[in-house]
Design a protein around this motif. Structure first.
Motif, PDB file in Angstrom:
ATOM      1  N   ARG A  69       0.828  -1.202   0.000  1.00 49.24           N
ATOM      2  CA  ARG A  69       0.000   0.000   0.000  1.00 49.24           C
ATOM      3  C   ARG A  69       0.863   1.254   0.000  1.00 49.24           C
ATOM      4  O   ARG A  69       0.517   2.277  -0.599  1.00 49.24           O
ATOM      5  CB  ARG A  69      -0.948   0.002   1.210  1.00 49.24           C
ATOM      6  CG  ARG A  69      -2.153  -0.901   1.054  1.00 49.24           C
ATOM      7  CD  ARG A  69      -3.230  -0.550   2.070  1.00 49.24           C
ATOM      8  NE  ARG A  69      -2.747  -0.616   3.442  1.00 49.24           N
ATOM      9  CZ  ARG A  69      -2.764  -1.711   4.199  1.00 49.24           C
ATOM     10  NH1 ARG A  69      -3.258  -2.833   3.694  1.00 49.24           N
ATOM     11  NH2 ARG A  69      -2.312  -1.681   5.429  1.00 49.24           N
ATOM     12  N   THR A  70       2.016   1.173   0.675  1.00 48.79           N
ATOM     13  CA  THR A  70       2.939   2.313   0.674  1.00 48.79           C
ATOM     14  C   THR A  70       3.416   2.617  -0.749  1.00 48.79           C
ATOM     15  O   THR A  70       3.478   3.779  -1.165  1.00 48.79           O
ATOM     16  CB  THR A  70       4.151   2.014   1.578  1.00 48.79           C
ATOM     17  OG1 THR A  70       3.701   1.752   2.906  1.00 48.79           O
ATOM     18  CG2 THR A  70       5.116   3.190   1.601  1.00 48.79           C
ATOM     19  N   LEU A  71       3.747   1.565  -1.503  1.00 49.45           N
ATOM     20  CA  LEU A  71       4.171   1.763  -2.889  1.00 49.45           C
ATOM     21  C   LEU A  71       3.037   2.318  -3.748  1.00 49.45           C
ATOM     22  O   LEU A  71       3.244   3.221  -4.565  1.00 49.45           O
ATOM     23  CB  LEU A  71       4.670   0.449  -3.488  1.00 49.45           C
ATOM     24  CG  LEU A  71       5.923  -0.177  -2.863  1.00 49.45           C
ATOM     25  CD1 LEU A  71       6.284  -1.466  -3.584  1.00 49.45           C
ATOM     26  CD2 LEU A  71       7.094   0.779  -2.898  1.00 49.45           C
ATOM     27  N   ASN A 118       2.259  14.694  -5.351  1.00 52.00           N
ATOM     28  CA  ASN A 118       3.466  15.348  -4.829  1.00 52.00           C
ATOM     29  C   ASN A 118       4.672  14.423  -4.850  1.00 52.00           C
ATOM     30  O   ASN A 118       5.814  14.878  -4.923  1.00 52.00           O
ATOM     31  CB  ASN A 118       3.221  15.829  -3.395  1.00 52.00           C
ATOM     32  CG  ASN A 118       2.173  16.915  -3.324  1.00 52.00           C
ATOM     33  OD1 ASN A 118       2.076  17.751  -4.238  1.00 52.00           O
ATOM     34  ND2 ASN A 118       1.364  16.915  -2.268  1.00 52.00           N
ATOM     35  N   LEU A 119       4.413  13.119  -4.747  1.00 60.37           N
ATOM     36  CA  LEU A 119       5.510  12.148  -4.691  1.00 60.37           C
ATOM     37  C   LEU A 119       5.748  11.445  -6.023  1.00 60.37           C
ATOM     38  O   LEU A 119       6.820  10.885  -6.236  1.00 60.37           O
ATOM     39  CB  LEU A 119       5.231  11.089  -3.616  1.00 60.37           C
ATOM     40  CG  LEU A 119       5.102  11.601  -2.177  1.00 60.37           C
ATOM     41  CD1 LEU A 119       4.739  10.454  -1.245  1.00 60.37           C
ATOM     42  CD2 LEU A 119       6.392  12.269  -1.730  1.00 60.37           C
ATOM     43  N   SER A 150      11.847  11.399  -2.552  1.00 61.32           N
ATOM     44  CA  SER A 150      11.615  12.389  -1.494  1.00 61.32           C
ATOM     45  C   SER A 150      10.811  11.821  -0.333  1.00 61.32           C
ATOM     46  O   SER A 150      10.747  12.428   0.734  1.00 61.32           O
ATOM     47  CB  SER A 150      10.898  13.617  -2.065  1.00 61.32           C
ATOM     48  OG  SER A 150       9.637  13.245  -2.602  1.00 61.32           O
ATOM     49  N   ASP A 151      10.188  10.658  -0.511  1.00 59.02           N
ATOM     50  CA  ASP A 151       9.426   9.999   0.559  1.00 59.02           C
ATOM     51  C   ASP A 151      10.329   8.977   1.234  1.00 59.02           C
ATOM     52  O   ASP A 151      10.625   7.926   0.658  1.00 59.02           O
ATOM     53  CB  ASP A 151       8.199   9.320  -0.031  1.00 59.02           C
ATOM     54  CG  ASP A 151       7.335   8.649   1.048  1.00 59.02           C
ATOM     55  OD1 ASP A 151       7.641   8.847   2.243  1.00 59.02           O
ATOM     56  OD2 ASP A 151       6.385   7.940   0.675  1.00 59.02           O
ATOM     57  N   ARG A 176      16.339  16.828  -6.825  1.00 66.06           N
ATOM     58  CA  ARG A 176      17.524  17.052  -5.993  1.00 66.06           C
ATOM     59  C   ARG A 176      17.672  15.969  -4.931  1.00 66.06           C
ATOM     60  O   ARG A 176      18.585  16.019  -4.119  1.00 66.06           O
ATOM     61  CB  ARG A 176      17.452  18.425  -5.319  1.00 66.06           C
ATOM     62  CG  ARG A 176      17.567  19.584  -6.310  1.00 66.06           C
ATOM     63  CD  ARG A 176      17.667  20.904  -5.595  1.00 66.06           C
ATOM     64  NE  ARG A 176      17.903  21.994  -6.523  1.00 66.06           N
ATOM     65  CZ  ARG A 176      19.100  22.373  -6.949  1.00 66.06           C
ATOM     66  NH1 ARG A 176      20.172  21.725  -6.538  1.00 66.06           N
ATOM     67  NH2 ARG A 176      19.224  23.380  -7.793  1.00 66.06           N
ATOM     68  N   SER A 177      16.769  15.007  -4.916  1.00 65.86           N
ATOM     69  CA  SER A 177      16.831  13.909  -3.949  1.00 65.86           C
ATOM     70  C   SER A 177      17.851  12.866  -4.410  1.00 65.86           C
ATOM     71  O   SER A 177      18.164  12.751  -5.597  1.00 65.86           O
ATOM     72  CB  SER A 177      15.461  13.252  -3.789  1.00 65.86           C
ATOM     73  OG  SER A 177      14.491  14.195  -3.400  1.00 65.86           O
ATOM     74  N   SER A 178      18.353  12.104  -3.472  1.00 65.94           N
ATOM     75  CA  SER A 178      19.302  11.031  -3.781  1.00 65.94           C
ATOM     76  C   SER A 178      18.541   9.747  -4.076  1.00 65.94           C
ATOM     77  O   SER A 178      17.736   9.282  -3.255  1.00 65.94           O
ATOM     78  CB  SER A 178      20.262  10.813  -2.617  1.00 65.94           C
ATOM     79  OG  SER A 178      21.102   9.705  -2.865  1.00 65.94           O
ATOM     80  N   TYR A 179      18.780   9.172  -5.219  1.00 69.37           N
ATOM     81  CA  TYR A 179      18.089   7.950  -5.645  1.00 69.37           C
ATOM     82  C   TYR A 179      18.975   6.720  -5.563  1.00 69.37           C
ATOM     83  O   TYR A 179      18.509   5.611  -5.853  1.00 69.37           O
ATOM     84  CB  TYR A 179      17.596   8.114  -7.088  1.00 69.37           C
ATOM     85  CG  TYR A 179      16.309   8.887  -7.218  1.00 69.37           C
ATOM     86  CD1 TYR A 179      15.100   8.233  -7.349  1.00 69.37           C
ATOM     87  CD2 TYR A 179      16.307  10.265  -7.205  1.00 69.37           C
ATOM     88  CE1 TYR A 179      13.915   8.938  -7.477  1.00 69.37           C
ATOM     89  CE2 TYR A 179      15.136  10.987  -7.336  1.00 69.37           C
ATOM     90  CZ  TYR A 179      13.935  10.317  -7.468  1.00 69.37           C
ATOM     91  OH  TYR A 179      12.764  11.020  -7.580  1.00 69.37           O
TER      92      TYR A 179
END
Length: 564
Positions: free
Chosen positions: A13-15, A23-24, A30-31, A76-79
């Motif tokens: 469910r989170t995925l 937003n995500l 970013s989450d 700008r987030s790290s993936y």
């Protein structure tokens, strides 16, 4: 959450909610809960060992991977950690869900690691991932790591000794037939790579993100125009008028081909690099004049160790064709190194040792490479580095008989070049006799280097004549001229005189001047390796001629045989 099914449902469910959240959706990394959900689902798949559960998870992971790769340029987030966790799932369960991980791995390197290599956490996780999956990658994707070795070298160049232990474990897998030659200049230029990246950081900000990638993309049109200008007008890339000089004369021009090549992420198969561009000279000069950063100091220590591993693998595993192709590159780079005195010494020492080890392994290389070898002999006085290279080449020519008994024509050509070098030095040595009264330090050093080179040359001439008897008459003439010259350094003409006496006795000459390994024992020859246990007759006493005292009683076998 104790029920496994509830755990699965919660993380799935989170995925799903992440994909639906506007937003995500455009920036999944970013989450923070998303990475935790991926990691937990991978763990549960391994624990449950259920193909049905793996099949349920796979579509979510595949969509998340595609969304993440698409979001990278704007985020700008790290993936790095998120993508590595998903790729680990693909590697572990790819056969179950029929997923080929190769495109995913290449997307990670090109889209993510190229932007996040300067992030220590991502760099460390990447090396751990490669080490854990080394066998799988070698078995299924053997070309992957050799293709991306320039990008992986950035990890160690930027993060330094903190990652050295992990990097050394994966480094041998970077070497393949496709990467063997291009990897050599990259290792030698590791400090230069650090200088280039530090310049980018100072001019464009942090390297974590798209700094280098954006520079490479933005300079592509300028680079194309520069190449067109060179083709149509004859002007070289980087040329400019007096008004084109920038305020910062030490800055690297972003359009410089070498600058772009140092910062490339993939192996393009090119082993040679041109170093005549103005920005390269400016960068090297700036690196010499400015205080060295800690990162640069670490790279100066790391590169020689990587060369040790590279050379050891080459001698053990690489075929003769590639090694023979490497030796001319090695000769060319012998005096083109980062201008740090200790670094240059350490690297040059390793390069010369590898060259001699290659000749020892395959003596026929000397005959195959006679043209570049003769070119280097002709440059013996251009610099101290080239002089040392010429000395080692002279030794190898003599030790291995110019390539062996089956290469008589090559041996004759090499012999003629040695003769020419000998006569040129004899003429300049005679001129030096008149100038010896001046006795400056630089002149004394020059004369010492010249005498050392002459000793190597006459030894090579004597050894070549021992291997190829048809060269004996010419060797006697050459050595006779040196013995009669009475140049200022007594060691030179005395050595020539001793070799003249030695080659008159073919049996002893073969024993003393023949090859040190692989020698066929002939009647009457001396096997020096047995000197510690057997009585040896016909010892050439004139080898001890430089010692004081009467040679018939003032010597011992320890003067000839090394202690073991």
């Amino acid at each position: 959450m104790g029920d496994p099914d509830k755990k699965w449902d919660f993380y799935l469910r989170t995925l799903s909610s992440s994909a639906r959240d506007s937003n995500l959706a455009g920036d999944p990394a970013s989450d923070p809960a998303l990475f935790n959900a991926v990691r937990k689902l991978c763990q549960l798949c391994k624990e449950e060992n259920s193909e049905d559960l793996v099949a349920r998870v796979y579509p979510h992971f595949n969509k998340l991977f595609q969304r993440s790769v698409a979001s990278l340029p704007q985020s700008r987030s790290s993936y790095g950690l998120l993508l590595l966790a998903i790729i680990q799932f693909f590697l572990d369960f790819g056969e179950i869900v029929l997923h080929d991980a190769d495109p995913s791995l290449r997307s990670f390197f090109r889209s993510c690691l190229s932007r996040e290599f300067a992030d220590l956490t991502v760099a460390e996780a990447t090396l751990n991932f490669l080490n854990v999956n080394k066998r799988k990658l070698l078995a299924s994707y053997p070309a992957l790591l050799p293709q991306f070795f320039p990008l992986l070298l950035k990890l160690i160049a930027w993060n330094g000794e903190k990652l050295l232990k992990s990097f050394l474990k994966v480094f041998p897998e970077l070497i393949s037939p496709a990467s063997f030659l291009p990897l050599f200049p990259s290792l030698v230029d590791l400090p230069m790579l650090v200088v280039a990246m530090e310049r980018v950081e100072r001019s464009s900000g942090s390297l974590i993100g798209s700094s280098i990638a954006s520079i490479q993309n933005s300079t592509a049109p300028e680079m194309l125009l520069a190449l067109m200008d060179e083709a149509y007008t004859g002007s070289t890339i980087g040329d400019g008028g007096a008004d084109s000089e920038s305020e910062d004369t030490n800055a690297i021009d972003a359009a410089d081909p070498l600058f772009l090549e140092l910062l490339k992420d993939e192996n393009d198969g090119l082993a040679e690099r041109h170093r005549t561009y103005p920005s390269m000279a400016a960068a090297l000069q700036a690196a010499v004049n400015a205080p060295q950063s800690d990162r640069l100091k670490q790279s100066l220590k790391i590169a020689p160790g990587l060369l040790d591993v590279y050379c050891a693998i080459a001698i053990r595993d690489v075929n003769d064709s590639l090694i023979c192709s490497l030796i001319p590159l090695l000769m060319a780079r012998n005096d083109v190194l980062f201008p740090d005195k200790n670094y240059s010494y350490q690297v040059r020492k390793r390069l010369l040792e590898f060259m001699l080890a290659s000749f020892q392994r395959s003596p026929n290389f000397i005959a195959l490479l006679k043209k570049p070898i003769m070119d280097r002999l002709g440059q013996a006085y251009d610099s101290s580095a080239k002089t040392e290279l010429a000395l080692q080449l002279c030794w190898a020519i003599g030790e291995h008989g110019g390539g062996g008994a089956s290469h008589r024509d090559a041996a004759r050509e090499l012999f003629e070049n040695l003769e020419l070098l000998l006569y040129e030095n004899l003429s300049s040595s005679r001129l030096g006799l008149r100038e010896s009264a001046l006795g400056s330090d630089s002149e004394n050093f020059r004369k010492s280097s010249q005498s050392r080179l002459l000793c190597f040359v006459i030894t090579a001439i004597a050894k070549l004549a021992t291997h190829h008897h048809e060269l004996l008459p010419r060797a006697r003439v050459s050595l006779g001229k040196v013995a009669r010259s009475r140049i200022s350094d007594v060691r030179v003409w005395r050595r020539a005189r001793d070799y003249l006496g030695l080659i008159d006795d073919p049996t002893i000459s073969l024993s003393v001047l023949g090859p040190s390994q692989g020698r066929v024992q002939k009647p009457g020859t001396v096997n020096w390796s047995d000197g510690g246990t057997k009585m040896i007759a016909h010892i050439p006493f004139y080898l001890l001629g430089e010692q004081e005292g009467s040679p018939f009683h003032d010597f011992s076998f320890s003067d000839i045989f090394p202690r073991t």
